[in-house]
Motif scaffolding. Sequence first.
Motif, PDB file in Angstrom:
ATOM      1  N   VAL A 185       8.776  11.013  -5.710  1.00  0.00           N
ATOM      2  CA  VAL A 185       8.820   9.810  -6.544  1.00  0.00           C
ATOM      3  C   VAL A 185       9.089   8.637  -5.603  1.00  0.00           C
ATOM      4  O   VAL A 185      10.171   8.521  -5.031  1.00  0.00           O
ATOM      5  CB  VAL A 185       9.910   9.903  -7.627  1.00  0.00           C
ATOM      6  N   ARG A 186       8.091   7.803  -5.456  1.00  0.00           N
ATOM      7  CA  ARG A 186       8.164   6.696  -4.505  1.00  0.00           C
ATOM      8  C   ARG A 186       9.060   5.581  -5.041  1.00  0.00           C
ATOM      9  O   ARG A 186       8.959   5.177  -6.212  1.00  0.00           O
ATOM     10  CB  ARG A 186       6.759   6.171  -4.251  1.00  0.00           C
ATOM     11  N   GLY A 187       9.946   5.075  -4.197  1.00  0.00           N
ATOM     12  CA  GLY A 187      10.777   3.928  -4.532  1.00  0.00           C
ATOM     13  C   GLY A 187      10.571   2.815  -3.527  1.00  0.00           C
ATOM     14  O   GLY A 187      10.396   3.070  -2.327  1.00  0.00           O
ATOM     15  N   GLU A 188      10.575   1.581  -3.997  1.00  0.00           N
ATOM     16  CA  GLU A 188      10.377   0.420  -3.134  1.00  0.00           C
ATOM     17  C   GLU A 188      11.528  -0.555  -3.333  1.00  0.00           C
ATOM     18  O   GLU A 188      11.993  -0.751  -4.460  1.00  0.00           O
ATOM     19  CB  GLU A 188       9.046  -0.252  -3.469  1.00  0.00           C
ATOM     20  N   MET A 189      11.991  -1.147  -2.249  1.00  0.00           N
ATOM     21  CA  MET A 189      13.160  -2.018  -2.323  1.00  0.00           C
ATOM     22  C   MET A 189      13.022  -3.183  -1.353  1.00  0.00           C
ATOM     23  O   MET A 189      12.133  -3.206  -0.493  1.00  0.00           O
ATOM     24  CB  MET A 189      14.432  -1.226  -2.006  1.00  0.00           C
ATOM     25  N   ALA A 190      13.909  -4.151  -1.521  1.00  0.00           N
ATOM     26  CA  ALA A 190      13.986  -5.275  -0.597  1.00  0.00           C
ATOM     27  C   ALA A 190      15.440  -5.677  -0.433  1.00  0.00           C
ATOM     28  O   ALA A 190      16.265  -5.472  -1.334  1.00  0.00           O
ATOM     29  CB  ALA A 190      13.153  -6.461  -1.103  1.00  0.00           C
ATOM     30  N   ILE A 191      15.757  -6.224   0.718  1.00  0.00           N
ATOM     31  CA  ILE A 191      17.083  -6.791   0.958  1.00  0.00           C
ATOM     32  C   ILE A 191      16.905  -8.290   1.182  1.00  0.00           C
ATOM     33  O   ILE A 191      16.091  -8.719   2.019  1.00  0.00           O
ATOM     34  CB  ILE A 191      17.771  -6.130   2.162  1.00  0.00           C
ATOM     35  N   LEU A 192      17.640  -9.076   0.401  1.00  0.00           N
ATOM     36  CA  LEU A 192      17.567 -10.530   0.468  1.00  0.00           C
ATOM     37  C   LEU A 192      18.889 -11.095   0.968  1.00  0.00           C
ATOM     38  O   LEU A 192      19.950 -10.533   0.717  1.00  0.00           O
ATOM     39  CB  LEU A 192      17.282 -11.117  -0.919  1.00  0.00           C
ATOM     40  N   ARG A 193      18.790 -12.228   1.638  1.00  0.00           N
ATOM     41  CA  ARG A 193      20.001 -12.993   1.973  1.00  0.00           C
ATOM     42  C   ARG A 193      19.968 -14.279   1.176  1.00  0.00           C
ATOM     43  O   ARG A 193      19.044 -15.085   1.300  1.00  0.00           O
ATOM     44  CB  ARG A 193      20.090 -13.296   3.464  1.00  0.00           C
ATOM     45  N   SER A 194      20.980 -14.453   0.332  1.00  0.00           N
ATOM     46  CA  SER A 194      21.081 -15.647  -0.494  1.00  0.00           C
ATOM     47  C   SER A 194      22.509 -16.178  -0.387  1.00  0.00           C
ATOM     48  O   SER A 194      23.365 -15.877  -1.237  1.00  0.00           O
ATOM     49  CB  SER A 194      20.730 -15.327  -1.950  1.00  0.00           C
ATOM     50  N   PRO A 195      22.811 -16.954   0.646  1.00  0.00           N
ATOM     51  CA  PRO A 195      24.192 -17.394   0.884  1.00  0.00           C
ATOM     52  C   PRO A 195      24.736 -18.332  -0.178  1.00  0.00           C
ATOM     53  O   PRO A 195      25.949 -18.534  -0.262  1.00  0.00           O
ATOM     54  CB  PRO A 195      24.117 -18.085   2.251  1.00  0.00           C
ATOM     55  N   THR A 238       4.186  -2.498  -1.647  1.00  0.00           N
ATOM     56  CA  THR A 238       2.979  -3.206  -2.066  1.00  0.00           C
ATOM     57  C   THR A 238       3.316  -4.655  -2.413  1.00  0.00           C
ATOM     58  O   THR A 238       4.447  -4.986  -2.788  1.00  0.00           O
ATOM     59  CB  THR A 238       2.338  -2.536  -3.285  1.00  0.00           C
ATOM     60  N   ALA A 239       2.320  -5.512  -2.318  1.00  0.00           N
ATOM     61  CA  ALA A 239       2.506  -6.916  -2.676  1.00  0.00           C
ATOM     62  C   ALA A 239       2.903  -7.042  -4.141  1.00  0.00           C
ATOM     63  O   ALA A 239       3.753  -7.870  -4.502  1.00  0.00           O
ATOM     64  CB  ALA A 239       1.228  -7.702  -2.394  1.00  0.00           C
ATOM     65  N   ARG A 240       2.293  -6.228  -5.006  1.00  0.00           N
ATOM     66  CA  ARG A 240       2.619  -6.298  -6.428  1.00  0.00           C
ATOM     67  C   ARG A 240       4.084  -6.001  -6.687  1.00  0.00           C
ATOM     68  O   ARG A 240       4.771  -6.737  -7.413  1.00  0.00           O
ATOM     69  CB  ARG A 240       1.744  -5.327  -7.223  1.00  0.00           C
ATOM     70  N   THR A 241       4.595  -4.922  -6.077  1.00  0.00           N
ATOM     71  CA  THR A 241       5.996  -4.580  -6.299  1.00  0.00           C
ATOM     72  C   THR A 241       6.916  -5.659  -5.768  1.00  0.00           C
ATOM     73  O   THR A 241       7.900  -6.037  -6.420  1.00  0.00           O
ATOM     74  CB  THR A 241       6.325  -3.232  -5.635  1.00  0.00           C
ATOM     75  N   LEU A 242       6.630  -6.162  -4.565  1.00  0.00           N
ATOM     76  CA  LEU A 242       7.486  -7.196  -4.000  1.00  0.00           C
ATOM     77  C   LEU A 242       7.496  -8.430  -4.887  1.00  0.00           C
ATOM     78  O   LEU A 242       8.563  -9.019  -5.142  1.00  0.00           O
ATOM     79  CB  LEU A 242       7.019  -7.552  -2.588  1.00  0.00           C
ATOM     80  N   MET A 243       6.347  -8.843  -5.401  1.00  0.00           N
ATOM     81  CA  MET A 243       6.308 -10.009  -6.289  1.00  0.00           C
ATOM     82  C   MET A 243       7.087  -9.751  -7.573  1.00  0.00           C
ATOM     83  O   MET A 243       7.790 -10.642  -8.067  1.00  0.00           O
ATOM     84  CB  MET A 243       4.853 -10.370  -6.593  1.00  0.00           C
ATOM     85  N   THR A 264      12.190  -4.970   3.784  1.00  0.00           N
ATOM     86  CA  THR A 264      11.599  -4.229   2.680  1.00  0.00           C
ATOM     87  C   THR A 264      11.468  -2.771   3.115  1.00  0.00           C
ATOM     88  O   THR A 264      11.476  -2.470   4.320  1.00  0.00           O
ATOM     89  CB  THR A 264      10.219  -4.768   2.266  1.00  0.00           C
ATOM     90  N   GLY A 265      11.357  -1.879   2.154  1.00  0.00           N
ATOM     91  CA  GLY A 265      11.231  -0.478   2.525  1.00  0.00           C
ATOM     92  C   GLY A 265      10.749   0.369   1.370  1.00  0.00           C
ATOM     93  O   GLY A 265      10.809  -0.036   0.200  1.00  0.00           O
ATOM     94  N   THR A 266      10.262   1.548   1.704  1.00  0.00           N
ATOM     95  CA  THR A 266       9.851   2.521   0.705  1.00  0.00           C
ATOM     96  C   THR A 266      10.410   3.884   1.090  1.00  0.00           C
ATOM     97  O   THR A 266      10.543   4.207   2.284  1.00  0.00           O
ATOM     98  CB  THR A 266       8.319   2.635   0.602  1.00  0.00           C
ATOM     99  N   GLY A 267      10.754   4.668   0.088  1.00  0.00           N
ATOM    100  CA  GLY A 267      11.240   6.017   0.320  1.00  0.00           C
ATOM    101  C   GLY A 267      10.685   6.960  -0.726  1.00  0.00           C
ATOM    102  O   GLY A 267      10.287   6.534  -1.822  1.00  0.00           O
ATOM    103  N   LEU A 268      10.636   8.226  -0.377  1.00  0.00           N
ATOM    104  CA  LEU A 268      10.130   9.249  -1.289  1.00  0.00           C
ATOM    105  C   LEU A 268      11.297  10.100  -1.766  1.00  0.00           C
ATOM    106  O   LEU A 268      11.875  10.873  -0.997  1.00  0.00           O
ATOM    107  CB  LEU A 268       9.071  10.114  -0.599  1.00  0.00           C
ATOM    108  N   ARG A 269      11.636   9.940  -3.036  1.00  0.00           N
ATOM    109  CA  ARG A 269      12.731  10.718  -3.608  1.00  0.00           C
ATOM    110  C   ARG A 269      12.224  12.111  -3.989  1.00  0.00           C
ATOM    111  O   ARG A 269      11.150  12.238  -4.565  1.00  0.00           O
ATOM    112  CB  ARG A 269      13.277  10.037  -4.858  1.00  0.00           C
ATOM    113  N   PRO A 270      13.005  13.163  -3.736  1.00  0.00           N
ATOM    114  CA  PRO A 270      12.588  14.502  -4.153  1.00  0.00           C
ATOM    115  C   PRO A 270      13.034  14.780  -5.584  1.00  0.00           C
ATOM    116  O   PRO A 270      14.170  14.475  -5.972  1.00  0.00           O
ATOM    117  CB  PRO A 270      13.331  15.403  -3.168  1.00  0.00           C
ATOM    118  N   ALA A 271      12.153  15.358  -6.377  1.00  0.00           N
ATOM    119  CA  ALA A 271      12.486  15.643  -7.777  1.00  0.00           C
ATOM    120  C   ALA A 271      11.771  16.905  -8.235  1.00  0.00           C
ATOM    121  O   ALA A 271      10.656  17.197  -7.795  1.00  0.00           O
ATOM    122  CB  ALA A 271      12.102  14.468  -8.676  1.00  0.00           C
TER     123      ALA A 271
END
Length: 321
Positions: A185-195, A238-243, A264-271
């Motif tokens: 199960v693919r997961g996509e994430m981002a880390i933002l800096r918002s001071p 993907t651009a869609r997920t990030l947007m 940004t990053g993607t990981g594959l969760r095992p299920a």
Amino acid sequence: MQVTVLGAGVAGLCAATTFLEAGFDVTVQDRHADPRGASWLAGGMLAPGCEADGAPPDVIARAAGCTDWWAARVPGVERRGTIALAAPRDRAELSRFAARTTGHETLTAPDIAALEPDLAGRFTTALYYRDEAHLCPRTALAALTTRIRDMGGRFRFGCTETPQGAVIDCRGITAQDRIPNLRAVRGEMAILRSPDLAISRTIRLLHPRFPLYIVARGSGLYMIGASMVESSDPRPITARTLMELLSAAYTLHPAFAEASVIETGTGLRPAYADNRPRVTRAGDTLQINGLYRHGFLLAPALAAEALALFTESKATPCALT
């Protein structure tokens, strides 16, 4: 007795810690020289009440005591609760979420402002899961690695040799070579800096199509995630997920429009097919797998189950046949 744990993700490190604390001689072996799989990209939410939205009661029941387990072994476990919010047009999602989850209380606009002043005036009602917590996965993984070494455990990174002694297989999706009914199960994430923002709790923004969580990492950093796609594709986000992630973050607070995208990053969760994690036996090997989206929440419980099964099998040799 010698035990080899395969995999240096959250499941493997929790298993290694648990077996070391029980007096076993433990080596952690990973085929990667610098393991940074799905655990490295996780949100680190210790949120059994919220996770009841998609997980059956027997899975959530296994999380009892896991937050205490983490707090006793790693720094930075933040017991500040979770706030679930919805935009006015999505208020039905808040009602639906309340009906499917446990351990919450209803907040009014002044309550929200008192807990998170930067959200003042933006939402009129919310759900508060007071007893939930979060941690930084990268800090926790590093702390467990140090703890394992301090307790006499060993690491063999970049190693593909046949393991020695009893084996605890915690390789996640890589274990499909031994567990063919695992799916990714693919997961996509981002880390933002918002001071300009100071949010200290995990926030879940509910949406009928693209729910979002935001986990505060301190120093103006926020992890936002995470999609769940039935796919084994390891390509970048993907651009869609990030947007969609950024759009949802902007809905939470406009200041995110000026945030810097740090990573940004993607990981594959095992299920497994039923999304229930398992401790299984294959000959003399125990397999801890299928943690799905509950890695940090349930890994200590699965490690304890593996230890109980392992010690039972040694007392009763036929148990592993």
